[in-house]
Design a protein around this motif. Structure first.
Motif, PDB file in Angstrom:
ATOM      1  N   LEU A 187       0.793  -0.786  -0.047  1.00 23.95           N
ATOM      2  CA  LEU A 187       0.161  -0.354   0.327  1.00 23.95           C
ATOM      3  C   LEU A 187       0.814   1.287   0.027  1.00 23.95           C
ATOM      4  CD1 LEU A 187      -3.010  -0.679   2.862  1.00 23.95           C
ATOM      5  CD2 LEU A 187      -3.000  -1.999  -0.171  1.00 23.95           C
ATOM      6  N   LEU A 188       0.420   1.757  -0.701  1.00 24.76           N
ATOM      7  CA  LEU A 188       1.174   3.617  -1.074  1.00 24.76           C
ATOM      8  C   LEU A 188       0.415   4.934  -0.028  1.00 24.76           C
ATOM      9  CD1 LEU A 188       3.664   5.753  -1.100  1.00 24.76           C
ATOM     10  CD2 LEU A 188       2.270   5.626  -3.577  1.00 24.76           C
ATOM     11  N   ASP A 189       0.529   4.955   1.409  1.00 26.68           N
ATOM     12  CA  ASP A 189      -0.784   6.282   1.661  1.00 26.68           C
ATOM     13  C   ASP A 189      -2.129   4.915   1.482  1.00 26.68           C
ATOM     14  OD1 ASP A 189       0.978   8.049   1.838  1.00 26.68           O
ATOM     15  OD2 ASP A 189       0.506   8.543  -0.094  1.00 26.68           O
ATOM     16  N   GLY A 190      -2.146   4.062   2.086  1.00 31.72           N
ATOM     17  CA  GLY A 190      -3.480   3.160   2.028  1.00 31.72           C
ATOM     18  C   GLY A 190      -3.690   3.003   0.958  1.00 31.72           C
ATOM     19  N   LYS A 191      -3.104   3.201   0.083  1.00 33.89           N
ATOM     20  CA  LYS A 191      -4.085   2.706  -1.656  1.00 33.89           C
ATOM     21  C   LYS A 191      -2.853   1.958  -2.315  1.00 33.89           C
ATOM     22  CE  LYS A 191      -4.723   7.720  -2.355  1.00 33.89           C
ATOM     23  NZ  LYS A 191      -4.490   8.490  -3.060  1.00 33.89           N
ATOM     24  N   LYS A 192      -4.005   0.386  -3.372  1.00 37.80           N
ATOM     25  CA  LYS A 192      -3.032  -0.369  -3.037  1.00 37.80           C
ATOM     26  C   LYS A 192      -2.845  -0.607  -4.397  1.00 37.80           C
ATOM     27  CE  LYS A 192      -4.047  -5.084  -4.781  1.00 37.80           C
ATOM     28  NZ  LYS A 192      -4.922  -6.876  -4.123  1.00 37.80           N
ATOM     29  N   LEU A 193      -1.260  -0.989  -4.260  1.00 36.37           N
ATOM     30  CA  LEU A 193       0.453   0.294  -5.186  1.00 36.37           C
ATOM     31  C   LEU A 193       0.506  -1.467  -5.747  1.00 36.37           C
ATOM     32  CD1 LEU A 193       1.732   2.052  -6.157  1.00 36.37           C
ATOM     33  CD2 LEU A 193       3.244   1.582  -4.690  1.00 36.37           C
ATOM     34  N   VAL A 194       0.699  -2.978  -5.380  1.00 34.88           N
ATOM     35  CA  VAL A 194       0.987  -3.776  -5.797  1.00 34.88           C
ATOM     36  C   VAL A 194      -0.371  -5.279  -5.268  1.00 34.88           C
ATOM     37  CG1 VAL A 194       2.753  -5.544  -5.735  1.00 34.88           C
ATOM     38  CG2 VAL A 194       3.250  -3.161  -5.954  1.00 34.88           C
ATOM     39  N   GLY A 195      -0.225  -5.246  -5.953  1.00 34.52           N
ATOM     40  CA  GLY A 195      -0.760  -7.333  -5.564  1.00 34.52           C
ATOM     41  C   GLY A 195       0.060  -8.276  -5.918  1.00 34.52           C
ATOM     42  N   LEU A 196       0.271  -9.591  -5.183  1.00 33.08           N
ATOM     43  CA  LEU A 196       0.936 -10.539  -5.459  1.00 33.08           C
ATOM     44  C   LEU A 196       0.237 -11.966  -5.411  1.00 33.08           C
ATOM     45  CD1 LEU A 196       4.195 -11.233  -5.292  1.00 33.08           C
ATOM     46  CD2 LEU A 196       3.387 -11.035  -2.482  1.00 33.08           C
ATOM     47  N   LEU A 197       0.634 -12.769  -6.521  1.00 38.71           N
ATOM     48  CA  LEU A 197      -0.270 -13.765  -6.407  1.00 38.71           C
ATOM     49  C   LEU A 197       0.461 -15.028  -6.525  1.00 38.71           C
ATOM     50  CD1 LEU A 197      -2.802 -15.440  -6.634  1.00 38.71           C
ATOM     51  CD2 LEU A 197      -2.689 -14.662  -9.354  1.00 38.71           C
ATOM     52  N   LEU A 198       1.076 -15.798  -5.940  1.00 35.02           N
ATOM     53  CA  LEU A 198       1.689 -17.628  -6.124  1.00 35.02           C
ATOM     54  C   LEU A 198       1.096 -18.366  -6.129  1.00 35.02           C
ATOM     55  CD1 LEU A 198       4.106 -16.129  -3.952  1.00 35.02           C
ATOM     56  CD2 LEU A 198       3.153 -18.061  -2.064  1.00 35.02           C
ATOM     57  N   GLU A 199       1.381 -18.711  -6.911  1.00 35.24           N
ATOM     58  CA  GLU A 199       0.897 -20.067  -8.121  1.00 35.24           C
ATOM     59  C   GLU A 199       1.757 -20.995  -7.355  1.00 35.24           C
ATOM     60  OE1 GLU A 199      -2.554 -19.440 -11.102  1.00 35.24           O
ATOM     61  OE2 GLU A 199      -0.668 -18.119 -11.046  1.00 35.24           O
ATOM     62  N   ALA A 200       1.324 -23.015  -7.070  1.00 31.62           N
ATOM     63  CA  ALA A 200       2.358 -23.992  -7.206  1.00 31.62           C
ATOM     64  C   ALA A 200       1.488 -24.828  -8.074  1.00 31.62           C
ATOM     65  CB  ALA A 200       2.619 -24.982  -6.215  1.00 31.62           C
ATOM     66  N   GLN A 201       2.739 -25.351  -8.633  1.00 31.76           N
ATOM     67  CA  GLN A 201       2.105 -26.651  -9.550  1.00 31.76           C
ATOM     68  C   GLN A 201       2.757 -28.670  -8.697  1.00 31.76           C
ATOM     69  OE1 GLN A 201       1.747 -25.744 -14.005  1.00 31.76           O
ATOM     70  NE2 GLN A 201       4.236 -26.264 -14.008  1.00 31.76           N
ATOM     71  N   SER A 202       3.235 -29.088  -9.705  1.00 31.13           N
ATOM     72  CA  SER A 202       3.603 -30.638  -9.298  1.00 31.13           C
ATOM     73  C   SER A 202       3.632 -31.235 -10.357  1.00 31.13           C
ATOM     74  CB  SER A 202       2.682 -31.902  -8.149  1.00 31.13           C
ATOM     75  OG  SER A 202       2.779 -30.851  -6.932  1.00 31.13           O
ATOM     76  N   MET A 203       4.793 -31.298 -10.546  1.00 33.35           N
ATOM     77  CA  MET A 203       5.000 -32.366 -12.183  1.00 33.35           C
ATOM     78  C   MET A 203       6.170 -32.967 -11.788  1.00 33.35           C
ATOM     79  SD  MET A 203       6.575 -29.980 -15.630  1.00 33.35           S
ATOM     80  CE  MET A 203       8.033 -30.372 -15.096  1.00 33.35           C
ATOM     81  N   GLY A 204       5.376 -34.476 -11.739  1.00 28.90           N
ATOM     82  CA  GLY A 204       6.259 -35.735 -11.049  1.00 28.90           C
ATOM     83  C   GLY A 204       6.989 -35.478  -9.335  1.00 28.90           C
ATOM     84  N   SER A 205       8.392 -35.498  -9.812  1.00 27.62           N
ATOM     85  CA  SER A 205       8.644 -35.073  -7.953  1.00 27.62           C
ATOM     86  C   SER A 205       9.227 -33.458  -7.650  1.00 27.62           C
ATOM     87  CB  SER A 205       9.794 -36.118  -7.323  1.00 27.62           C
ATOM     88  OG  SER A 205      10.665 -35.594  -9.060  1.00 27.62           O
ATOM     89  N   ASP A 206       9.227 -32.485  -8.625  1.00 30.72           N
ATOM     90  CA  ASP A 206       8.889 -31.761  -8.615  1.00 30.72           C
ATOM     91  C   ASP A 206       8.334 -30.169  -8.156  1.00 30.72           C
ATOM     92  OD1 ASP A 206      12.047 -31.519  -9.932  1.00 30.72           O
ATOM     93  OD2 ASP A 206      11.755 -31.582 -11.617  1.00 30.72           O
ATOM     94  N   THR A 207       8.292 -29.272  -7.661  1.00 29.78           N
ATOM     95  CA  THR A 207       7.125 -28.680  -8.038  1.00 29.78           C
ATOM     96  C   THR A 207       7.492 -26.892  -8.742  1.00 29.78           C
ATOM     97  OG1 THR A 207       6.585 -29.313  -5.964  1.00 29.78           O
ATOM     98  CG2 THR A 207       5.751 -26.889  -5.928  1.00 29.78           C
ATOM     99  N   ASN A 208       7.011 -26.664  -9.060  1.00 31.28           N
ATOM    100  CA  ASN A 208       7.012 -25.478  -9.429  1.00 31.28           C
ATOM    101  C   ASN A 208       6.377 -23.991  -9.182  1.00 31.28           C
ATOM    102  OD1 ASN A 208       8.750 -26.421 -11.471  1.00 31.28           O
ATOM    103  ND2 ASN A 208       6.812 -27.365 -12.582  1.00 31.28           N
ATOM    104  N   ILE A 209       6.681 -22.665  -8.499  1.00 28.45           N
ATOM    105  CA  ILE A 209       6.017 -22.104  -8.146  1.00 28.45           C
ATOM    106  C   ILE A 209       6.202 -21.085  -9.034  1.00 28.45           C
ATOM    107  CG2 ILE A 209       5.969 -20.647  -6.308  1.00 28.45           C
ATOM    108  CD1 ILE A 209       6.834 -22.666  -4.725  1.00 28.45           C
ATOM    109  N   ALA A 210       4.822 -20.177  -9.226  1.00 29.85           N
ATOM    110  CA  ALA A 210       4.803 -18.833 -10.123  1.00 29.85           C
ATOM    111  C   ALA A 210       4.870 -18.080  -9.003  1.00 29.85           C
ATOM    112  CB  ALA A 210       3.861 -18.663 -11.247  1.00 29.85           C
TER     113      ALA A 210
END
Ligand code: BTN
Length: 264
Positions: A118-141
């Motif tokens: 937040l900047l001065d109480g207003k939203k400046l940035v949004g963040l989204l974490l997403e994960a997916q499994s691929m075999g024994s691996d985990t990919n994270i965006a």
């Protein structure tokens, strides 16, 4: 778009790469799709605009040209049990990067649980974490949407832009600062791998709390099952929200937090 972004040489030397697109659907989707095709990680996927930007809880992220849309693909960065700590790691990096470019600091520039800036109480940035499994691996965006120039219309909260406090900052400046700050905070966090989840989180938790919005303030939390009112007491040793209610302290993993006195 006239201004592509650049990845600092020091990060290329550490193994990071960059995929830039003038326009895409969603950089998070690009990162996870590339991971499924065996793309190497870490890699930043950055776009000038997004046609179907993804927000939290299935919401849309309005993504016109002029703002930064950047997703970092990581492969097996940590055990799944501590993956949510990456949101706090990234939040601190975003705060540091924006602070460096704008000269802003808390209380004007703050982090809002779980993942907003937040900047001065207003939203400046949004963040989204997403994960997916691929075999024994985990990919994270780790997807970051930063309002640099453009103030998205039609959203149910007030928004701020970097340019309203630092008019000359470009998306290239923002990406450079973010990519460097992320690597710095992430490397710091990685030094404690092997420790318990709470031990790992302890220094990140302190850094996050120093920058946090609304501690000690009345707050309401919107959950799928309804709204809870209370006082935002902080976060616990695992990053869960602590809400002091008339039924005692409630610990919450996920939800949307609102402060009546805040604009967001
Ligand atoms: C939120 O709802 O606050 C999270 C918004 C996250 C938006 C970013 S923009 C880059 C990345 N790609 C997406 O589709 N979403 C994230």
């Amino acid at each position: 778009m006239k201004e592509p972004v650049f990845l600092p040489v020091s990060l290329r030397e550490k193994g990071y790469s960059l995929v830039w697109r003038e326009e895409t659907g969603s950089t998070n989707a690009d990162a996870l799709e590339a991971a499924r095709s065996g793309h190497h990680a870490p890699c930043w996927f950055v776009a000038g605009k997004q046609a179907s930007g993804r927000g939290r809880s299935g919401r849309e992220w309005i993504s016109p040209e002029g703002n930064l849309y950047a997703s970092l693909l990581l492969r097996n960065p940590c055990e799944i049990a501590v993956a949510s700590q990456l949101g706090f790691v990234t939040g601190i990096a975003l705060h540091d990067a924006i602070s460096r470019l704008t000269g802003m600091a808390a209380p004007r520039l703050q982090l809002k649980w779980p993942n907003d800036v937040l900047l001065d109480g207003k939203k400046l940035v949004g963040l989204l974490l997403e994960a997916q499994s691929m075999g024994s691996d985990t990919n994270i965006a780790i997807g970051c949407g930063i309002n640099v120039t453009h103030r998205p219309q039609g959203v149910p909260y007030s928004v701020a832009t970097v340019n309203e406090v630092a008019p000359v900052v470009t998306i290239a400046d923002m990406f450079e600062a973010l990519s460097l700050a992320f690597d710095s905070v992430f490397s710091f966090w990685q030094k404690s791998s092997g420790k318990s989840a709470t031990q790992r989180f302890a220094p990140i938790r302190s850094l996050w709390l120093e920058r946090a919005a609304g501690i000690g303030e009345a707050a309401s939390l919107r959950l799928p099952q309804g709204k809870i009112n209370g006082v935002f007491a902080g976060i616990d040793g695992l990053g869960r929200l602590e809400l002091q209610t008339d039924k005692g302290m409630q610990l919450v993993d996920a939800g949307d937090l609102f402060f009546p006195g805040f604009i967001v």
